[in-house]
Scaffold this motif. Structure first.
Motif, PDB file in Angstrom:
ATOM      1  N   THR A  32      37.277  36.848  34.085  1.00  0.00           N
ATOM      2  CA  THR A  32      37.852  37.404  36.264  1.00  0.00           C
ATOM      3  C   THR A  32      37.566  38.942  36.779  1.00  0.00           C
ATOM      4  O   THR A  32      38.414  39.629  36.183  1.00  0.00           O
ATOM      5  CB  THR A  32      38.795  37.093  36.926  1.00  0.00           C
ATOM      6  OG1 THR A  32      38.915  35.647  36.379  1.00  0.00           O
ATOM      7  CG2 THR A  32      39.450  37.454  38.244  1.00  0.00           C
ATOM      8  N   ILE A  33      37.109  39.601  38.045  1.00  0.00           N
ATOM      9  CA  ILE A  33      36.800  40.699  38.291  1.00  0.00           C
ATOM     10  C   ILE A  33      37.671  40.418  39.895  1.00  0.00           C
ATOM     11  O   ILE A  33      37.522  39.916  40.564  1.00  0.00           O
ATOM     12  CB  ILE A  33      35.535  40.849  37.746  1.00  0.00           C
ATOM     13  CG1 ILE A  33      34.855  40.748  36.770  1.00  0.00           C
ATOM     14  CG2 ILE A  33      35.398  42.446  38.879  1.00  0.00           C
ATOM     15  CD1 ILE A  33      33.387  41.562  37.260  1.00  0.00           C
ATOM     16  N   GLY A  34      38.337  41.183  39.252  1.00  0.00           N
ATOM     17  CA  GLY A  34      39.778  41.870  40.956  1.00  0.00           C
ATOM     18  C   GLY A  34      39.264  43.722  40.752  1.00  0.00           C
ATOM     19  O   GLY A  34      38.524  43.891  40.190  1.00  0.00           O
ATOM     20  N   GLY A  35      40.634  43.642  42.131  1.00  0.00           N
ATOM     21  CA  GLY A  35      40.448  45.362  42.245  1.00  0.00           C
ATOM     22  C   GLY A  35      40.476  45.560  43.634  1.00  0.00           C
ATOM     23  O   GLY A  35      39.988  44.724  44.699  1.00  0.00           O
ATOM     24  N   ASN A  36      41.294  46.513  43.834  1.00  0.00           N
ATOM     25  CA  ASN A  36      41.245  47.315  45.514  1.00  0.00           C
ATOM     26  C   ASN A  36      41.832  45.936  46.040  1.00  0.00           C
ATOM     27  O   ASN A  36      41.811  46.001  47.394  1.00  0.00           O
ATOM     28  CB  ASN A  36      40.034  47.635  45.705  1.00  0.00           C
ATOM     29  CG  ASN A  36      39.399  48.713  45.129  1.00  0.00           C
ATOM     30  OD1 ASN A  36      38.209  48.117  44.194  1.00  0.00           O
ATOM     31  ND2 ASN A  36      40.019  49.748  45.404  1.00  0.00           N
ATOM     32  N   GLY A  37      42.824  45.035  45.438  1.00  0.00           N
ATOM     33  CA  GLY A  37      43.539  44.107  46.579  1.00  0.00           C
ATOM     34  C   GLY A  37      42.685  42.732  46.620  1.00  0.00           C
ATOM     35  O   GLY A  37      42.819  41.756  47.028  1.00  0.00           O
ATOM     36  N   ASN A  38      41.049  42.898  45.602  1.00  0.00           N
ATOM     37  CA  ASN A  38      40.182  42.128  46.432  1.00  0.00           C
ATOM     38  C   ASN A  38      40.135  41.010  44.475  1.00  0.00           C
ATOM     39  O   ASN A  38      40.104  41.500  43.487  1.00  0.00           O
ATOM     40  CB  ASN A  38      38.547  42.217  46.518  1.00  0.00           C
ATOM     41  CG  ASN A  38      39.253  42.672  48.245  1.00  0.00           C
ATOM     42  OD1 ASN A  38      39.664  42.564  48.767  1.00  0.00           O
ATOM     43  ND2 ASN A  38      38.740  43.983  47.999  1.00  0.00           N
ATOM     44  N   THR A  39      39.833  39.649  44.680  1.00  0.00           N
ATOM     45  CA  THR A  39      39.274  38.837  43.204  1.00  0.00           C
ATOM     46  C   THR A  39      37.399  38.823  43.793  1.00  0.00           C
ATOM     47  O   THR A  39      36.986  38.202  44.887  1.00  0.00           O
ATOM     48  CB  THR A  39      40.043  37.864  43.367  1.00  0.00           C
ATOM     49  OG1 THR A  39      41.153  38.012  43.068  1.00  0.00           O
ATOM     50  CG2 THR A  39      39.626  37.006  42.303  1.00  0.00           C
ATOM     51  N   TYR A  40      36.591  39.422  42.824  1.00  0.00           N
ATOM     52  CA  TYR A  40      35.170  39.559  43.080  1.00  0.00           C
ATOM     53  C   TYR A  40      35.171  38.122  42.536  1.00  0.00           C
ATOM     54  O   TYR A  40      33.711  37.800  42.842  1.00  0.00           O
ATOM     55  CB  TYR A  40      34.651  40.175  42.718  1.00  0.00           C
ATOM     56  CG  TYR A  40      35.275  41.667  43.315  1.00  0.00           C
ATOM     57  CD1 TYR A  40      36.224  43.080  42.781  1.00  0.00           C
ATOM     58  CD2 TYR A  40      34.516  41.821  44.764  1.00  0.00           C
ATOM     59  CE1 TYR A  40      36.352  43.970  43.463  1.00  0.00           C
ATOM     60  CE2 TYR A  40      35.501  43.512  44.841  1.00  0.00           C
ATOM     61  CZ  TYR A  40      36.294  44.287  44.837  1.00  0.00           C
ATOM     62  OH  TYR A  40      36.385  45.057  45.466  1.00  0.00           O
ATOM     63  N   GLY A  41      35.466  37.073  41.952  1.00  0.00           N
ATOM     64  CA  GLY A  41      35.229  35.869  41.347  1.00  0.00           C
ATOM     65  C   GLY A  41      35.374  36.108  40.078  1.00  0.00           C
ATOM     66  O   GLY A  41      35.820  36.916  39.084  1.00  0.00           O
TER      67      GLY A  41
END
Length: 286
Positions: A32-41
């Motif tokens: 999983t890719i996340g960052g900056n308070g988001n989950t990109y999928g």
């Protein structure tokens, strides 16, 4: 996860795409890719590199974290920083070279980095790798010494050079081999032979096992009376030798050598099988 890269596309309408890539090992099938308070999928490792976007160039200091889907302790991240779509003359780096210095008395060494940079920022650059930040450096004083690094014969050192003012301007590389400042002396010991059965007149099969350390190759050679019987992989031990020739003597002799390393050998005497025709004990005509 290692050697993470983030390649940012040219801006379109104050937005951009970023292509993310890294080297994975001992992982599951997905991450999983996340960052900056988001989950990109979630994505499959086999689909790397992964492209995200469009992302707004809105003064967000972008970072991306990669987490294995089954092992949350298997993760890594990269800081991309603020993407400024108004900057002209994009910073770029190329031609990274890594020269290895000699080992010192503490089994440590330095790596000297050199690279080419166009349109760099005014704050210099930083060097990271293997979870360590090696500090900040001004441009123009290369080659740049990184270390001291421990030559433990195991660690593959990686280096990521990142422009401080524009973190998407970076280049990375890694040493091809682990540096071994105090290598173990090559030794083969504790020969263990299990005799199997006669395979013909004067030959028999056996199972061979032994201990080894400090070997310089992935394979070893087996000899009998100076004749090469074959080479085998250490990782396949114990191995079966199907046609071992017996001697016309009380003891048979086997020699094992680290492949392409004639100084690392051992010779072992053992009581083999008697497979010579006519040697079978017989009693008749009582």
């Amino acid at each position: 996860m290692a050697s993470i890269t983030a390649d940012v596309s040219e801006c379109v309408n104050d937005s951009f795409y970023v292509e993310l890539d890294f080297v994975a090992g001992n992982n599951s099938d997905n991450f999983t890719i996340g960052g900056n308070g988001n989950t990109y999928g979630s994505f499959a490792y086999e689909d790397l590199p992964v492209t995200l976007g469009p992302l707004p160039a809105d003064q967000t200091a972008y970072e991306f974290i990669f987490i294995d889907s089954e092992d949350p302790l298997c993760f890594e991240f990269i800081d991309v920083g603020v993407i400024d779509c108004t900057i002209e003359g994009t910073c770029s780096m190329s031609e990274l070279s890594m020269d290895i210095g000699p080992c010192n008395d503490n089994d440590e060494f330095y790596v000297y980095l050199n690279f080419t940079v166009d349109n760099p920022g005014n704050d210099g650059f930083t060097v990271q790798g293997n979870g360590v930040n090696y500090g900040n450096f001004p441009y123009g004083n290369g080659p740049y010494p990184i270390g001291p690094l421990y030559g433990d014969c195991e660690t593959i050192y990686e280096f990521v050079v990142i422009d401080i003012a524009n973190p998407i301007c970076q280049i990375d590389g890694f040493l091809d081999v682990a540096i071994c400042c105090n290598p173990e002396e090559c030794e083969i010991s504790n020969i263990n032979i299990t005799l199997l059965e006669c395979e013909g007149d004067g030959i028999y099969s056996m199972e061979l096992n032994f201990d080894h350390q400090g070997t310089t190759n992935d394979f070893f050679d087996v000899y009998s009376q100076g004749e090469l019987l074959g080479f085998f992989a250490y990782e396949d031990l114990p191995v079966v030798i199907l046609e071992f020739p017996e001697r016309d003597a009380e003891y048979d002799i086997i020699t094992i050598c680290d492949n392409d390393n004639p100084e690392c050998c051992i010779t072992h005497e053992f009581m083999g099988l008697d497979c010579m025709e006519g040697n079978d004990c017989e009693i008749w005509d009582l």
